[in-house]
Write a protein that holds these residues in place. Structure first.
Motif, PDB file in Angstrom:
ATOM      1  N   LYS A 156       0.823  -1.200   0.000  1.00 39.90           N
ATOM      2  CA  LYS A 156       0.000   0.000   0.000  1.00 39.90           C
ATOM      3  C   LYS A 156       0.863   1.257   0.000  1.00 39.90           C
ATOM      4  O   LYS A 156       0.581   2.209  -0.723  1.00 39.90           O
ATOM      5  CB  LYS A 156      -0.933   0.009   1.217  1.00 39.90           C
ATOM      6  N   ALA A 157       1.917   1.261   0.817  1.00 39.65           N
ATOM      7  CA  ALA A 157       2.760   2.445   0.961  1.00 39.65           C
ATOM      8  C   ALA A 157       4.088   2.243   0.249  1.00 39.65           C
ATOM      9  O   ALA A 157       4.791   1.269   0.500  1.00 39.65           O
ATOM     10  CB  ALA A 157       2.996   2.746   2.440  1.00 39.65           C
ATOM     11  N   LEU A 158       4.432   3.170  -0.639  1.00 41.02           N
ATOM     12  CA  LEU A 158       5.686   3.135  -1.365  1.00 41.02           C
ATOM     13  C   LEU A 158       6.462   4.409  -1.055  1.00 41.02           C
ATOM     14  O   LEU A 158       5.863   5.479  -0.926  1.00 41.02           O
ATOM     15  CB  LEU A 158       5.450   3.043  -2.878  1.00 41.02           C
ATOM     16  N   ALA A 173       7.497  10.672  -8.755  1.00 43.25           N
ATOM     17  CA  ALA A 173       6.395  10.287  -7.866  1.00 43.25           C
ATOM     18  C   ALA A 173       5.059  10.705  -8.451  1.00 43.25           C
ATOM     19  O   ALA A 173       4.057   9.974  -8.352  1.00 43.25           O
ATOM     20  CB  ALA A 173       6.594  10.898  -6.484  1.00 43.25           C
ATOM     21  N   SER A 174       5.014  11.879  -9.075  1.00 43.88           N
ATOM     22  CA  SER A 174       3.771  12.346  -9.691  1.00 43.88           C
ATOM     23  C   SER A 174       3.347  11.424 -10.830  1.00 43.88           C
ATOM     24  O   SER A 174       2.165  11.069 -10.956  1.00 43.88           O
ATOM     25  CB  SER A 174       3.958  13.771 -10.208  1.00 43.88           C
ATOM     26  N   SER A 175       4.308  11.020 -11.648  1.00 44.50           N
ATOM     27  CA  SER A 175       3.992  10.107 -12.755  1.00 44.50           C
ATOM     28  C   SER A 175       3.591   8.733 -12.235  1.00 44.50           C
ATOM     29  O   SER A 175       2.675   8.090 -12.759  1.00 44.50           O
ATOM     30  CB  SER A 175       5.199   9.981 -13.686  1.00 44.50           C
ATOM     31  N   LEU A 176       4.275   8.270 -11.192  1.00 43.82           N
ATOM     32  CA  LEU A 176       3.930   6.983 -10.603  1.00 43.82           C
ATOM     33  C   LEU A 176       2.519   7.013 -10.032  1.00 43.82           C
ATOM     34  O   LEU A 176       1.729   6.066 -10.221  1.00 43.82           O
ATOM     35  CB  LEU A 176       4.940   6.635  -9.510  1.00 43.82           C
ATOM     36  N   ALA A 177       2.174   8.087  -9.343  1.00 50.28           N
ATOM     37  CA  ALA A 177       0.830   8.217  -8.772  1.00 50.28           C
ATOM     38  C   ALA A 177      -0.225   8.230  -9.873  1.00 50.28           C
ATOM     39  O   ALA A 177      -1.318   7.663  -9.711  1.00 50.28           O
ATOM     40  CB  ALA A 177       0.741   9.486  -7.927  1.00 50.28           C
ATOM     41  N   LYS A 178       0.084   8.857 -10.994  1.00 50.58           N
ATOM     42  CA  LYS A 178      -0.842   8.880 -12.117  1.00 50.58           C
ATOM     43  C   LYS A 178      -1.137   7.462 -12.594  1.00 50.58           C
ATOM     44  O   LYS A 178      -2.288   7.104 -12.886  1.00 50.58           O
ATOM     45  CB  LYS A 178      -0.257   9.706 -13.261  1.00 50.58           C
ATOM     46  N   CYS A 179      -0.112   6.625 -12.663  1.00 45.38           N
ATOM     47  CA  CYS A 179      -0.297   5.237 -13.076  1.00 45.38           C
ATOM     48  C   CYS A 179      -1.038   4.429 -12.019  1.00 45.38           C
ATOM     49  O   CYS A 179      -1.903   3.609 -12.336  1.00 45.38           O
ATOM     50  CB  CYS A 179       1.056   4.593 -13.373  1.00 45.38           C
ATOM     51  N   THR A 186      -5.102   7.051  -4.889  1.00 43.60           N
ATOM     52  CA  THR A 186      -3.681   7.233  -4.591  1.00 43.60           C
ATOM     53  C   THR A 186      -3.418   8.644  -4.097  1.00 43.60           C
ATOM     54  O   THR A 186      -3.994   9.607  -4.595  1.00 43.60           O
ATOM     55  CB  THR A 186      -2.825   6.959  -5.842  1.00 43.60           C
ATOM     56  N   GLU A 187      -2.530   8.760  -3.104  1.00 41.53           N
ATOM     57  CA  GLU A 187      -2.147  10.050  -2.555  1.00 41.53           C
ATOM     58  C   GLU A 187      -0.616  10.155  -2.523  1.00 41.53           C
ATOM     59  O   GLU A 187       0.075   9.188  -2.213  1.00 41.53           O
ATOM     60  CB  GLU A 187      -2.686  10.190  -1.131  1.00 41.53           C
ATOM     61  N   ILE A 188      -0.097  11.357  -2.883  1.00 39.53           N
ATOM     62  CA  ILE A 188       1.331  11.642  -2.764  1.00 39.53           C
ATOM     63  C   ILE A 188       1.560  12.449  -1.487  1.00 39.53           C
ATOM     64  O   ILE A 188       0.814  13.389  -1.200  1.00 39.53           O
ATOM     65  CB  ILE A 188       1.855  12.435  -3.971  1.00 39.53           C
ATOM     66  N   VAL A 189       2.601  12.100  -0.726  1.00 38.18           N
ATOM     67  CA  VAL A 189       2.872  12.784   0.528  1.00 38.18           C
ATOM     68  C   VAL A 189       4.318  13.277   0.514  1.00 38.18           C
ATOM     69  O   VAL A 189       5.257  12.488   0.401  1.00 38.18           O
ATOM     70  CB  VAL A 189       2.655  11.858   1.740  1.00 38.18           C
ATOM     71  N   ASN A 209      -6.858   5.385   1.351  1.00 40.35           N
ATOM     72  CA  ASN A 209      -6.346   5.247  -0.011  1.00 40.35           C
ATOM     73  C   ASN A 209      -5.923   3.811  -0.282  1.00 40.35           C
ATOM     74  O   ASN A 209      -5.582   3.058   0.631  1.00 40.35           O
ATOM     75  CB  ASN A 209      -5.150   6.180  -0.228  1.00 40.35           C
ATOM     76  N   ASP A 210      -5.937   3.467  -1.563  1.00 40.19           N
ATOM     77  CA  ASP A 210      -5.396   2.163  -1.965  1.00 40.19           C
ATOM     78  C   ASP A 210      -3.874   2.187  -1.979  1.00 40.19           C
ATOM     79  O   ASP A 210      -3.222   1.195  -1.678  1.00 40.19           O
ATOM     80  CB  ASP A 210      -5.924   1.784  -3.351  1.00 40.19           C
ATOM     81  N   PHE A 211      -3.310   3.349  -2.346  1.00 34.68           N
ATOM     82  CA  PHE A 211      -1.858   3.503  -2.396  1.00 34.68           C
ATOM     83  C   PHE A 211      -1.472   4.886  -1.871  1.00 34.68           C
ATOM     84  O   PHE A 211      -2.170   5.864  -2.113  1.00 34.68           O
ATOM     85  CB  PHE A 211      -1.324   3.347  -3.826  1.00 34.68           C
ATOM     86  N   VAL A 212      -0.334   4.918  -1.176  1.00 36.74           N
ATOM     87  CA  VAL A 212       0.249   6.177  -0.727  1.00 36.74           C
ATOM     88  C   VAL A 212       1.703   6.189  -1.177  1.00 36.74           C
ATOM     89  O   VAL A 212       2.447   5.237  -0.924  1.00 36.74           O
ATOM     90  CB  VAL A 212       0.166   6.339   0.801  1.00 36.74           C
TER      91      VAL A 212
END
Length: 592
Positions: A156-158, A173-179, A186-189, A209-212
């Motif tokens: 879940k957390a990367l 990270a922005s591109s990864l979150a888009k995917c 998905t949330e970027i922190v 979130n499903d992914f952070v």
């Protein structure tokens, strides 16, 4: 219910929602709740170690614990994960023996402890509670008896860890979150958003979130330490062309792989060919995988591989029948099914290497035709002291097509398999000079000389494992497509004989009564016999098996090049039209 109770910080409601306690009446639950200890474990902290005295059982409230068991040869391995609402240590409490395994917080985790005294009181006043514990223990024992393992859980957390200020971690990270958003919420922190937040804020963010995606600082800071503690997977970011240097965050934080958190190395490039720097980067940290990234399509592949939604292809050996795999490649491209990793044996290793290197379908046809059809690779016969063929022609052709590239430089994760005659085991090659290990993988015993390297003797991988689906499964979560072009049909001839004619009768025999098999065919088929039973088992491990109708294509029929490709293409196109929609893993796959 657990999430609702956590959000409201309502301890009685939280414990009432846990499976272990949900059947208790309110009065008893209130008494038990007052005796439960609730505390936090920073990521990487050991909850208890094997051999320690039992102090109670634990319930995971937030986060995840990893269970580590001792290996027979020393060290330990991750054998299970305990997620929110699950218990750990209950078997030790029941038996009264010392701890049988070591349990570590995989990232920041909150747990509740029921002491041995509290548990005994609970069982004495409410025996039904024991039923839940027994069911958990029984389920785990049955899993071990049947040789099955826990289903792998998607992270879940990367955390994205830049190698230095020259790496644009925020952009990646922005591109990864888009995917990732194509798979779930998905949330970027970044540090500016969350540096001063409480652990409860992070838990609530991860539950929502499903992914952070956490973005670490390049240097060792409190924020970097927090990111590494919270992450399930660390993505170490670097520019492939830069001089290799260690990631500074580990100077203060240590090696996070030691607590079961996998590392994946991301090598960014400006689109130019690989500079053979990859292997130097990979010596800095042990990693589960590495990725070459040149654009958004590559980042999408990283997202699929990391989250267990990848599609991998495994290619078998089969001599000239392997040309059909070129047609399968075209069919996969037409179906717009992205291939994220490749593993192969023998002729499949050569075709898979070209695919992993980024060859187009047209380029693949041109190169393979040039090496296997226009030039007979097995034409340099020699005195048969070690083999019928000298092998110089094969060496020259492989070096001509692949140059001095290393396996680490390929665009896709790739491995090939040879058979190590020194130890009698399959050898899996994920690093090293590409043409050299391809040469090992296609070294048909008796036909081509073995490859002698590092005091080991390697021959064709098909002699041990002609369809290495199991090897792919060991390192990849997701969908595996197996392409089997091996010869299943009976190897037969209409000749009746036990010996060849004497020398003075040999010429008439060759002209009129020559059997339908040659020494090359016999050696090639013999080399594949031992792995025939293994291949059947390997097919069962694949999500889809593509077995083109190649009964009329002989193992050494290099002239069947175009026909084999067309047979592979038509067959794969039909199969993908029927089953293609079911190949992509479900986006609802369980996460931490």
């Amino acid at each position: 219910m657990i999430q609702s109770a956590l959000d409201r910080r309502n301890l009685p409601a939280l414990f009432a929602a846990l499976p272990l306690l949900r059947e208790l009446d309110p009065g008893l639950l209130d008494g038990i709740t007052r005796e439960i200890e609730w505390f936090s474990l920073p990521g990487g902290t050991t909850l208890f170690s094997a051999g320690q005295l039992v102090d109670g059982l634990y319930v995971v409230v937030n986060g995840a614990l990893g269970v580590y068991s001792l290996r027979a040869g020393g060290g330990s391995r991750l054998t299970g994960r305990i997620l929110a609402g699950e218990t750990v240590g209950e078997t030790d409490v029941i038996t009264g023996r010392n701890r049988s395994a070591t349990v570590v917080a995989l990232h920041d985790t909150e747990v509740a402890r029921l002491s041995v005294t509290t548990f005994e009181k609970l069982v004495a006043t409410h025996p039904q509670t024991l039923r839940h514990v027994v069911n958990v223990v029984t389920s785990r024992l049955e899993s071990l008896q049947h040789g099955s393992s826990q289903p792998r859980v998607a992270p879940k957390a990367l955390v994205v860890v830049p190698n230095g200020s020259d790496v644009d971690a925020a952009r990646f990270a922005s591109s990864l979150a888009k995917c990732l958003r194509e798979m779930g919420r998905t949330e970027i922190v970044h540090s500016g958003l969350a540096n001063d937040q409480t652990s409860h804020w992070f838990h609530r963010l991860e539950r929502a979130n499903d992914f952070v995606v956490y973005v670490s600082d390049p240097q060792p800071t409190n924020w970097s330490k927090l990111c590494l503690r919270r992450a399930d997977v660390a993505l170490l970011l670097a520019r492939n062309e830069s001089p290799p240097r260690a990631w500074r965050v580990f100077e203060a934080n240590g090696d996070i792989e030691s607590v079961g958190r996998p590392i994946e190395i991301i090598l960014l490039s400006d689109g130019s060919p690989c500079t053979q720097m990859s292997r130097r980067w990979l010596t800095l940290h042990s990693s589960r995988r590495h990725h070459h990234v040149r654009g958004l399509a590559d980042i999408a592949r990283v997202a699929r591989l990391v989250t267990g939604r990848a599609v991998a292809v495994v290619l078998s050996g089969g001599g000239a029948r392997g040309f059909a795999q070129i047609g399968v490649m075209r069919a996969l491209q037409d179906a717009k099914l992205p291939v994220d990793a490749i593993g192969a044996t023998s002729i499949g290793a050569v075709i898979g290497a070209g695919w992993a290197a980024g060859w187009t379908y047209a380029e693949m046809k041109e190169r393979v035709r040039r090496s296997f059809v226009d030039t007979n690779p097995l034409g340099d016969y020699t005195l048969p002291f070690v083999s019928l063929v000298a092998g110089r022609r094969v060496n020259r052709l492989l070096r001509s097509e692949f140059g001095e590239a290393h396996i680490e430089d390929l665009r896709l994760p790739y491995f090939c398999v040879s058979a190590n005659l020194t130890n009698g085991q399959a050898a899996v090659h994920r690093r090293g000079l590409l043409w050299l290990w391809l040469r090992a993988s296609i070294a048909i015993p008796g036909v081509l000389p073995p490859l002698f390297a590092q005091r080991q003797v390697h021959v064709d991988g098909a002699t041990i494992n002609n369809l290495p689906v199991d090897i792919m499964r060991d390192t990849l979560d997701g969908t595996v497509i197996a392409v089997d072009v091996g010869a299943d049909r009976t190897f037969e001839t209409d000749a009746e004989m036990t010996e060849v004619p004497r020398i003075w009768r040999l010429l008439p025999w060759l002209r009129r009564e020559r059997p339908r098999v040659s020494i090359l065919q016999i050696l090639l088929r013999s080399g594949m016999i031992n792995s025939a039973a293994t291949t059947i088992a390997q097919r069962e491990l694949a999500d889809l098996v593509l077995k083109p109708p190649l009964e009329r294509v002989d193992l050494l029929d290099w002239g069947a090049f175009d026909r084999a490709i067309e047979l592979g293409y038509r067959y794969a196109s039909e199969m993908l039209a029927k089953h293609g929609a079911a190949l992509a893993p479900s986006p609802s796959q369980k996460t931490f």
